[in-house]
Design a protein around this motif. Structure first.
Motif, PDB file in Angstrom:
ATOM      1  N   LYS A  25       0.813  -1.218   0.000  1.00  0.00           N
ATOM      2  CA  LYS A  25       0.000   0.000   0.000  1.00  0.00           C
ATOM      3  C   LYS A  25       0.846   1.268   0.000  1.00  0.00           C
ATOM      4  CE  LYS A  25      -3.614  -2.599   0.212  1.00  0.00           C
ATOM      5  NZ  LYS A  25      -4.432  -2.818  -1.013  1.00  0.00           N
ATOM      6  N   ILE A  26       2.081   1.169   0.510  1.00  0.00           N
ATOM      7  CA  ILE A  26       2.961   2.330   0.579  1.00  0.00           C
ATOM      8  C   ILE A  26       4.218   2.030  -0.236  1.00  0.00           C
ATOM      9  CG2 ILE A  26       4.165   3.940   2.092  1.00  0.00           C
ATOM     10  CD1 ILE A  26       1.202   3.887   2.644  1.00  0.00           C
ATOM     11  N   ASN A  27       4.573   2.929  -1.161  1.00  0.00           N
ATOM     12  CA  ASN A  27       5.800   2.823  -1.968  1.00  0.00           C
ATOM     13  C   ASN A  27       5.783   1.619  -2.919  1.00  0.00           C
ATOM     14  OD1 ASN A  27       6.679   5.073  -0.592  1.00  0.00           O
ATOM     15  ND2 ASN A  27       8.013   3.948   0.790  1.00  0.00           N
ATOM     16  N   ARG A  28       4.638   1.301  -3.458  1.00  0.00           N
ATOM     17  CA  ARG A  28       4.521   0.157  -4.371  1.00  0.00           C
ATOM     18  C   ARG A  28       5.334   0.352  -5.646  1.00  0.00           C
ATOM     19  NH1 ARG A  28      -1.303  -0.621  -6.494  1.00  0.00           N
ATOM     20  NH2 ARG A  28      -1.660  -1.045  -4.282  1.00  0.00           N
ATOM     21  N   ASN A  29       5.256   1.536  -6.235  1.00  0.00           N
ATOM     22  CA  ASN A  29       5.967   1.773  -7.496  1.00  0.00           C
ATOM     23  C   ASN A  29       7.479   1.742  -7.300  1.00  0.00           C
ATOM     24  OD1 ASN A  29       3.767   2.446  -9.536  1.00  0.00           O
ATOM     25  ND2 ASN A  29       3.239   3.811  -7.851  1.00  0.00           N
ATOM     26  N   THR A  75      23.462  -6.837  -1.090  1.00  0.00           N
ATOM     27  CA  THR A  75      22.579  -5.699  -1.362  1.00  0.00           C
ATOM     28  C   THR A  75      21.201  -6.158  -1.835  1.00  0.00           C
ATOM     29  OG1 THR A  75      23.372  -5.469  -3.653  1.00  0.00           O
ATOM     30  CG2 THR A  75      24.541  -4.248  -1.971  1.00  0.00           C
ATOM     31  N   VAL A  76      21.145  -7.225  -2.627  1.00  0.00           N
ATOM     32  CA  VAL A  76      19.856  -7.732  -3.103  1.00  0.00           C
ATOM     33  C   VAL A  76      19.058  -8.317  -1.933  1.00  0.00           C
ATOM     34  CG1 VAL A  76      18.743  -9.394  -4.639  1.00  0.00           C
ATOM     35  CG2 VAL A  76      20.735  -8.138  -5.426  1.00  0.00           C
ATOM     36  N   LYS A  77      19.735  -8.990  -1.017  1.00  0.00           N
ATOM     37  CA  LYS A  77      19.060  -9.520   0.173  1.00  0.00           C
ATOM     38  C   LYS A  77      18.466  -8.382   1.004  1.00  0.00           C
ATOM     39  CE  LYS A  77      18.978 -13.033   2.124  1.00  0.00           C
ATOM     40  NZ  LYS A  77      17.883 -14.024   2.279  1.00  0.00           N
ATOM     41  N   GLU A  78      19.197  -7.282   1.132  1.00  0.00           N
ATOM     42  CA  GLU A  78      18.689  -6.141   1.890  1.00  0.00           C
ATOM     43  C   GLU A  78      17.475  -5.529   1.196  1.00  0.00           C
ATOM     44  OE1 GLU A  78      22.073  -3.622   2.240  1.00  0.00           O
ATOM     45  OE2 GLU A  78      22.975  -4.767   3.868  1.00  0.00           O
ATOM     46  N   GLY A  79      17.490  -5.501  -0.135  1.00  0.00           N
ATOM     47  CA  GLY A  79      16.324  -5.016  -0.864  1.00  0.00           C
ATOM     48  C   GLY A  79      15.126  -5.922  -0.667  1.00  0.00           C
ATOM     49  N   GLU A  80      15.366  -7.217  -0.623  1.00  0.00           N
ATOM     50  CA  GLU A  80      14.277  -8.164  -0.364  1.00  0.00           C
ATOM     51  C   GLU A  80      13.666  -7.908   1.019  1.00  0.00           C
ATOM     52  OE1 GLU A  80      13.561 -13.007  -0.057  1.00  0.00           O
ATOM     53  OE2 GLU A  80      15.477 -12.107   0.502  1.00  0.00           O
ATOM     54  N   ALA A  81      14.510  -7.659   2.022  1.00  0.00           N
ATOM     55  CA  ALA A  81      14.015  -7.383   3.377  1.00  0.00           C
ATOM     56  C   ALA A  81      13.155  -6.116   3.383  1.00  0.00           C
ATOM     57  CB  ALA A  81      15.187  -7.246   4.344  1.00  0.00           C
ATOM     58  N   TYR A  82      13.550  -5.097   2.596  1.00  0.00           N
ATOM     59  CA  TYR A  82      12.759  -3.864   2.530  1.00  0.00           C
ATOM     60  C   TYR A  82      11.377  -4.138   1.952  1.00  0.00           C
ATOM     61  CZ  TYR A  82      11.268   0.790   1.047  1.00  0.00           C
ATOM     62  OH  TYR A  82      10.543   1.937   0.839  1.00  0.00           O
ATOM     63  N   ILE A  83      11.313  -4.933   0.887  1.00  0.00           N
ATOM     64  CA  ILE A  83      10.021  -5.227   0.265  1.00  0.00           C
ATOM     65  C   ILE A  83       9.156  -6.062   1.202  1.00  0.00           C
ATOM     66  CG2 ILE A  83       8.941  -6.503  -1.632  1.00  0.00           C
ATOM     67  CD1 ILE A  83      11.215  -5.493  -3.414  1.00  0.00           C
ATOM     68  N   ARG A  84       9.761  -6.971   1.951  1.00  0.00           N
ATOM     69  CA  ARG A  84       9.001  -7.725   2.954  1.00  0.00           C
ATOM     70  C   ARG A  84       8.421  -6.781   4.010  1.00  0.00           C
ATOM     71  NH1 ARG A  84       9.523 -13.274   3.032  1.00  0.00           N
ATOM     72  NH2 ARG A  84      11.147 -14.148   1.672  1.00  0.00           N
ATOM     73  N   GLN A  85       9.213  -5.757   4.386  1.00  0.00           N
ATOM     74  CA  GLN A  85       8.720  -4.774   5.351  1.00  0.00           C
ATOM     75  C   GLN A  85       7.506  -4.039   4.796  1.00  0.00           C
ATOM     76  OE1 GLN A  85      11.506  -1.639   6.183  1.00  0.00           O
ATOM     77  NE2 GLN A  85      10.198  -0.641   7.690  1.00  0.00           N
ATOM     78  N   SER A 183       4.599   8.953  -8.245  1.00  0.00           N
ATOM     79  CA  SER A 183       3.437   8.058  -8.357  1.00  0.00           C
ATOM     80  C   SER A 183       3.007   7.549  -6.989  1.00  0.00           C
ATOM     81  CB  SER A 183       3.769   6.880  -9.279  1.00  0.00           C
ATOM     82  OG  SER A 183       4.091   7.321 -10.578  1.00  0.00           O
ATOM     83  N   ASP A 184       3.972   7.175  -6.172  1.00  0.00           N
ATOM     84  CA  ASP A 184       3.636   6.698  -4.822  1.00  0.00           C
ATOM     85  C   ASP A 184       3.029   7.812  -3.980  1.00  0.00           C
ATOM     86  OD1 ASP A 184       4.405   4.066  -5.189  1.00  0.00           O
ATOM     87  OD2 ASP A 184       6.482   4.448  -4.620  1.00  0.00           O
ATOM     88  N   ARG A 185       3.494   9.040  -4.148  1.00  0.00           N
ATOM     89  CA  ARG A 185       2.929  10.154  -3.399  1.00  0.00           C
ATOM     90  C   ARG A 185       1.462  10.379  -3.790  1.00  0.00           C
ATOM     91  NH1 ARG A 185       4.849  14.370  -0.352  1.00  0.00           N
ATOM     92  NH2 ARG A 185       6.281  12.725   0.282  1.00  0.00           N
ATOM     93  N   ARG A 186       1.169  10.303  -5.089  1.00  0.00           N
ATOM     94  CA  ARG A 186      -0.215  10.482  -5.535  1.00  0.00           C
ATOM     95  C   ARG A 186      -1.112   9.369  -5.001  1.00  0.00           C
ATOM     96  NH1 ARG A 186       2.393  12.064 -10.349  1.00  0.00           N
ATOM     97  NH2 ARG A 186       2.109   9.964 -11.222  1.00  0.00           N
ATOM     98  N   MET A 187      -0.598   8.137  -5.020  1.00  0.00           N
ATOM     99  CA  MET A 187      -1.379   7.018  -4.483  1.00  0.00           C
ATOM    100  C   MET A 187      -1.676   7.211  -3.000  1.00  0.00           C
ATOM    101  SD  MET A 187       0.353   3.666  -6.284  1.00  0.00           S
ATOM    102  CE  MET A 187      -0.561   2.583  -5.178  1.00  0.00           C
TER     103      MET A 187
END
Length: 683
Positions: A25-29, A75-85, A183-187
């Motif tokens: 719901k937040i920062n999807r794009n 770095t990719v693992k850290e990005g995965e953790a962010y998306i899980r958050q 885009s995320d701000r508008r959403m």
């Protein structure tokens, strides 16, 4: 090969997570763009490996790829953790408060991926130069790679046109990165507006919080309206103070809507603070402490600023990780990563014309990054503020200022304090750079600056103004100590900007990844001073020295430019050295001697020609014995110039230039001595 498989495994996990991206719901794009860039990078690396490497050589000639791909995997693992958050089923309001002002996706995860990706691409070039056994093919690869780094490509637009696809910075990708935030701000604004309409009479508290969000996030400029009453926060049923942080009473750890946060609670004339707090609330960067929202009570003249909760301050963290068995608190890659994060946070603040004035380890907050055992942390600069806000008590949510806080201040700040005048010198760019140097010293040594000195108080202040600086107590890498010493120069104008510091630290990170044996007793050192490279680039590349901020999309170009400048400087140094070697050596080696910029030219064809072979086998019998020996020696030297660089057993491969630069590598003894030189000896 195993590292590439691990990266692919994480990307497979991300693909599965993004099946449910509608639940973000937040920062999807931003999350979508992040995953796209990860996949593009993996495809580029996989294609380069398939085209240029030999699978049967994976256990020998691929070793140079191991550490760069390890860093890329992290770095990719850290990005995965962010998306899980972002996918966590938390209360929507909590996510909106904590993540709506969060641009970590671009400024942290994409930034780190671009940097590690560029290092991995260079490692691929190194491995491809020695792939296979065909000497002609190896020489052609070297020529092709050397042409890639010619001066004509040291222009941002030309670089993007020529190498945009290879370095993931095509116009399409850049447009997606720039559009994702908007885009995320508008959403978010649409979602807030919809929830406000649905909020009934029984949801008064939620409606008031939605008003706060709309007030904070509507438009791109800082809100200049009224601040919301503190009763919304402290009157909430789930608001609970857990503990006070540090010796002071301003900072508290609180529980609000199921989330652990920090509240800074102070008293003052609220009306005068509103414009400044609004401006602080609009700041966004992953390496500064973000203000999530603010509340006031005009009658009580109190203000409450809500911020993210971090684990501890940097000074406490250093003390915890140091031990009698651990000579330094962090490995070099981790120390450089922390330095880079601090520098990036300060670069952003300076771009907003905000100067810290009290930068020290107690104002650097850290939080562990994932479950990594390597010690990487997320760093945020705190304690900054605008003039009116800064005067309200201590800045750090963990500790109060040390009585010896002057050790972090620049000489011009100490001089101004001793004269009893106003502290204008304290809030300058160069004063912050000096403080950064002192923090870097503690990061690299685990010791507080001057802690072993016999002078204290006023005497130490006078000595600092006279040029005394802390001594590195054991051999430290010169490429880091030289940067530190440049930052603590007595003359403010001689200190670099944080923009230059960030670029230099990225290239130092690249050197450490390509040379993972830096922890050995006699590690290899760069053949070039990276601070000098920064000076060269600032003079020769348009706009290099004038940019206060670095767009994430500029990181690949900057890494490329550093590499091009390094290769050119190495070539110049080699030519200078060859010109000094004497006429006899010049005659023997001639122009056939390979250099990083002019690798292996025509001698291969000569060595493979029948006539050349016959001449070697059948020297003229009319020559004297000495002449025969001289001719044979010359032919052997020519043969040696045709031989490709060999892999050293048990050591990682270096750059193609470094494999031929052993005479230029500084001796370990010289580096040891440099670690003990005070700043008074700096040129």
């Amino acid at each position: 090969m195993e590292r590439l498989r691990q990266i692919g495994e994480v990307l497979g996990s991300l693909k599965a997570l993004m099946v449910f991206k509608e639940e973000i719901k937040i920062n999807r794009n931003q999350c979508t763009v992040l995953v796209e860039i990860y996949n593009l990078g993996f495809d580029v690396i996989a294609d380069e490996m398939a085209q240029n490497l030999k699978f049967e050589e994976r256990l020998t000639k691929w070793k140079v790829l191991d550490q760069p791909l390890r860093e890329l995997h992290r770095t990719v693992k850290e990005g995965e953790a962010y998306i899980r958050q972002c996918l966590e089923p938390k209360e929507w309001l909590v996510k909106a408060i904590c993540l709506a002002q969060n641009n970590d996706c671009v400024e942290f995860h994409i930034h780190n991926f671009f940097m590690c990706f560029c290092i991995a691409m260079e490692a691929l070039e190194v491995a491809s130069e020695v792939a296979g056994c065909d000497q002609c093919e190896i020489q052609k690869k070297r020529i092709l790679i050397s042409k890639k780094y010619e001066k004509e490509w040291l222009d941002r637009k030309l670089f993007h046109w020529k190498f945009g696809k290879q370095y993931l910075v095509t116009n399409d990708t850049l447009k997606k990165i720039e559009a994702a935030w908007n885009s995320d701000r508008r959403m978010l604004l649409d979602a807030i507006d919809e929830k406000r309409k649905l909020a009934g009479a029984g949801m008064k508290q939620e409606g008031r919080i939605l008003d706060i969000l709309l007030n904070n996030y509507e438009g791109l400029e800082p809100s200049k309206g009224k601040m919301f009453p503190s009763s919304i926060l402290v009157g909430s049923k789930d608001y609970q103070v857990r503990r006070r942080l540090g010796n002071g009473s301003q900072y508290k750890e609180v529980q609000w809507m199921g989330e652990s946060l920090v509240v800074r609670h102070f008293f003052g004339e609220v009306e005068s603070l509103i414009p400044e707090i609004s401006q602080l609330s609009a700041l966004m960067h992953p390496n500064i402490m973000n203000f999530l929202c603010a509340f006031t009570d005009e009658e009580k003249k109190e203000c409450l600023l809500v911020m993210e909760l971090m684990n501890k301050d940097l000074g406490s963290h250093i003390k915890e990780v140091c031990s009698p068995r651990r000579r330094v608190p962090f490995s070099l890659p981790v120390a450089v990563d922390i330095m880079l994060q601090i520098a990036r946070g300060m670069q952003y603040l300076h771009s907003q014309k905000i100067y810290h004035g009290d930068l020290n380890p107690s104002n650097i907050l850290v939080k562990m990054r994932g479950s990594s055992l390597e010690g990487y942390v997320h760093v945020k600069v705190s304690g900054f503020g605008l003039p009116t806000v800064k005067k309200f008590g201590p800045r750090s949510p963990t500790t109060q200022a040390s009585p010896d806080s002057f050790i972090w201040y620049a000489p011009e700040v100490l001089a101004e304090q001793d004269q009893g005048s106003t502290t204008n010198a304290r809030y300058t760019e160069k004063a912050d750079v000096y403080s950064f140097a002192m923090i870097s010293f503690e990061l690299l040594t685990g010791k507080v600056p001057f802690e072993e000195g016999h002078l204290q108080g006023g005497k130490m202040s006078r000595n600092i103004r006279a040029g005394e600086r802390p001594l590195f107590p054991f051999p430290s890498p010169k490429y880091l100590t030289s940067l530190t010493k440049k930052c603590w120069q007595a003359e403010p104008s001689q200190r670099p900007s944080f923009s230059s510091i960030c670029k230099t630290l990225r290239f130092i990170s690249r050197f450490l990844a390509l040379n993972p044996d830096h922890s050995q007793p006699e590690p290899i050192a760069p053949a070039i001073d990276y601070c000098e490279l920064e000076t060269v680039l600032s003079k020769n590349v348009a706009g290099w020295a004038h940019s206060e901020t670095t767009r994430v999309a500029d990181v690949p170009f900057q890494m490329f430019a550093y590499r091009a400048a390094e290769k050119e400087r190495i070539t110049i140094n080699l030519k200078d050295k060859n010109s000094e070697s004497g006429s006899e050596a010049s005659v023997c080696e001639d122009d056939s001697t390979p250099t990083p910029e002019d690798p292996f030219s025509t001698p291969v064809a000569l060595s493979n020609s029948p006539s050349s072979s016959d001449n070697i086998r059948k020297p003229s019998t009319k020559k004297s014995g000495d002449a025969k020996a001289s001719k044979t020696s010359g032919q052997q030297n020519k043969a040696r110039t045709q031989r490709p660089p060999q892999l050293a057993c048990g050591r990682s491969m270096r750059m193609n230039s470094e494999s031929q630069l052993q005479p230029m590598v500084m001796s370990p003894n010289r580096r040891r001595r440099s670690g003990h030189v005070s700043d008074s000896e700096i040129a």
